[in-house]
Every structure is written in C-alpha cells, then in structure tokens.
Design a protein around this motif. Structure first.
Motif, short mmCIF file in Angstrom:
data_model
loop_
_atom_site.label_atom_id
_atom_site.label_comp_id
_atom_site.label_asym_id
_atom_site.label_seq_id
_atom_site.Cartn_x
_atom_site.Cartn_y
_atom_site.Cartn_z
N VAL A 98 -7.10 24.07 28.42
CA VAL A 98 -7.85 24.63 27.28
C VAL A 98 -8.43 23.50 26.43
O VAL A 98 -9.60 23.55 26.03
CB VAL A 98 -6.95 25.56 26.43
CG1 VAL A 98 -7.68 26.03 25.18
CG2 VAL A 98 -6.49 26.75 27.26
N SER B 283 -11.39 21.87 28.04
CA SER B 283 -12.58 22.73 28.07
C SER B 283 -13.18 22.92 26.68
O SER B 283 -14.15 23.68 26.53
CB SER B 283 -12.20 24.10 28.63
OG SER B 283 -11.40 24.79 27.68
N ARG C 75 -13.60 29.65 27.08
CA ARG C 75 -12.94 30.52 28.06
C ARG C 75 -13.65 30.51 29.41
O ARG C 75 -13.01 30.47 30.46
CB ARG C 75 -12.86 31.94 27.49
CG ARG C 75 -12.10 32.88 28.38
CD ARG C 75 -11.81 34.22 27.74
NE ARG C 75 -12.98 34.76 27.09
CZ ARG C 75 -12.96 35.82 26.27
NH1 ARG C 75 -11.83 36.42 26.01
NH2 ARG C 75 -14.06 36.26 25.72
N ASP C 76 -14.97 30.52 29.41
CA ASP C 76 -15.70 30.52 30.68
C ASP C 76 -15.48 29.23 31.46
O ASP C 76 -15.38 29.25 32.70
CB ASP C 76 -17.20 30.74 30.43
CG ASP C 76 -17.51 32.15 29.97
OD1 ASP C 76 -16.71 33.07 30.27
OD2 ASP C 76 -18.54 32.35 29.30
N VAL D 246 -12.77 27.36 31.30
CA VAL D 246 -11.41 27.44 31.83
C VAL D 246 -11.38 28.34 33.07
O VAL D 246 -10.77 27.99 34.09
CB VAL D 246 -10.42 27.97 30.77
CG1 VAL D 246 -9.06 28.29 31.38
CG2 VAL D 246 -10.27 26.96 29.64
N LYS D 247 -12.06 29.47 33.00
CA LYS D 247 -12.09 30.40 34.13
C LYS D 247 -12.71 29.71 35.35
O LYS D 247 -12.18 29.82 36.47
CB LYS D 247 -12.89 31.64 33.75
CG LYS D 247 -12.89 32.70 34.81
CD LYS D 247 -13.61 33.95 34.32
CE LYS D 247 -13.56 35.03 35.37
NZ LYS D 247 -14.18 36.28 34.91
N LYS E 277 -5.60 33.94 35.36
CA LYS E 277 -5.92 35.19 34.67
C LYS E 277 -5.14 35.30 33.37
O LYS E 277 -5.67 35.72 32.34
CB LYS E 277 -5.62 36.38 35.58
CG LYS E 277 -6.02 37.72 35.00
CD LYS E 277 -5.78 38.84 35.97
CE LYS E 277 -6.17 40.18 35.35
NZ LYS E 277 -5.84 41.29 36.23
N THR F 6 -6.86 33.01 30.76
CA THR F 6 -8.13 33.52 30.22
C THR F 6 -7.95 34.81 29.44
O THR F 6 -8.70 35.07 28.50
CB THR F 6 -9.18 33.70 31.34
OG1 THR F 6 -8.67 34.57 32.34
CG2 THR F 6 -9.56 32.36 31.95
N GLU F 7 -6.95 35.62 29.82
CA GLU F 7 -6.70 36.84 29.04
C GLU F 7 -6.08 36.54 27.68
O GLU F 7 -6.23 37.32 26.74
CB GLU F 7 -5.78 37.80 29.83
CG GLU F 7 -6.51 38.50 30.96
CD GLU F 7 -5.60 39.42 31.75
OE1 GLU F 7 -4.36 39.41 31.56
OE2 GLU F 7 -6.14 40.15 32.60
N MET G 105 -6.88 33.80 25.97
CA MET G 105 -7.94 33.16 25.18
C MET G 105 -8.84 34.22 24.54
O MET G 105 -8.96 35.32 25.03
CB MET G 105 -8.76 32.22 26.08
CG MET G 105 -7.97 31.06 26.63
SD MET G 105 -8.93 30.04 27.77
CE MET G 105 -9.96 29.16 26.59
N ASN H 22 -9.11 29.05 20.30
CA ASN H 22 -8.46 28.68 21.55
C ASN H 22 -7.93 27.24 21.51
O ASN H 22 -6.83 26.98 22.00
CB ASN H 22 -9.41 28.84 22.73
CG ASN H 22 -9.77 30.29 22.97
OD1 ASN H 22 -9.01 31.20 22.68
ND2 ASN H 22 -10.96 30.51 23.50
#
Length: 119
Positions: A4, A7, A11-12, A14-15, A40, A43-44, A46, A53
């Motif tokens: 995190v 990045s 979030r994108d 990290v995904k 998952k 990201t859920e 975040m 974040n």
C-alpha cells in the motif's frame, strides 16, 4: 503494508501489482488461490481515498478479514477432502467384498468339481 505504501495508497495500483504477483509461475494451485484471496482482502480493505489508505489503513481489520476467509476456505477444503476419502474407502470396501464373493464362488465351484471327479 508495504504494498500500500509503495502504491501511494492507490487501490488500482495495488490490485494491478498483486495481480502480477499472484500470476507468477511459482504460484500454482493452492498457493495462487491464497495469493488471490490475500490480494482481494487488501483491496477490499482499501478505500477510494489514497491518503486514507496510506495513513489510516485498517491493517488489523485486513488481517481479521483475510484469516477468517482463509480459515473458512481451509475448513471447506478439508471437509471436501474427507468426503472424497470416505467415498474412496467405501468403493474399496465394495470392491473387496465383491472380490471375496468371487473367490468364494470359485472355491465352491472347485470343491464341487473335485467332489464330482472323486465320485
């Protein structure tokens, strides 16, 4: 987490990064599945707010969420494995019983044949 922070809390990003990590050739089968569940969970946890974040990510909530899901998945996997083993054992028992019947029938037929030959 380091992912995190690296990045900048996006979030994108990290995904996308976790998608690359989880698709590594070394991660196959259950390892890849667990990696994807971890990704998952991250990201859920975040939010859409990168600053939140970076500075206020609920890491303990992330861990609880991840381990709760992982425990449930593992329990389900073990249950399924035990059911499959029970089916295999039952099939082996049926086969052993059928084999015993065949051997008993063969022995009886041989005995009858021997008695007829002796008579």
């Amino acid at each position: 987490t380091a992912v995190v922070a690296a990045s900048n809390g996006d979030r994108d990003t990290v995904k996308e990064y976790m998608g690359v990590v989880c698709d590594e050739p070394e991660l196959k089968g259950w390892k890849q599945e667990r990696c994807k569940h971890f990704a998952k969970s991250i990201t859920e946890t975040m939010t859409a707010n990168s600053w939140d974040n970076r500075e206020q990510l609920d890491v303990s909530g992330l861990c609880v969420h991840f381990w709760t899901n992982m425990s449930a998945l593992e329990a389900s996997r073990v249950t399924k494995e035990h059911e499959e083993q029970a089916k295999q054992i039952q099939a082996e028992r049926v086969e052993a019983a059928e084999q015993a019947k065949r051997l008993a029938a063969k022995a009886a037929a041989e005995k009858v044949a021997a008695e007829k030959a002796a008579a």
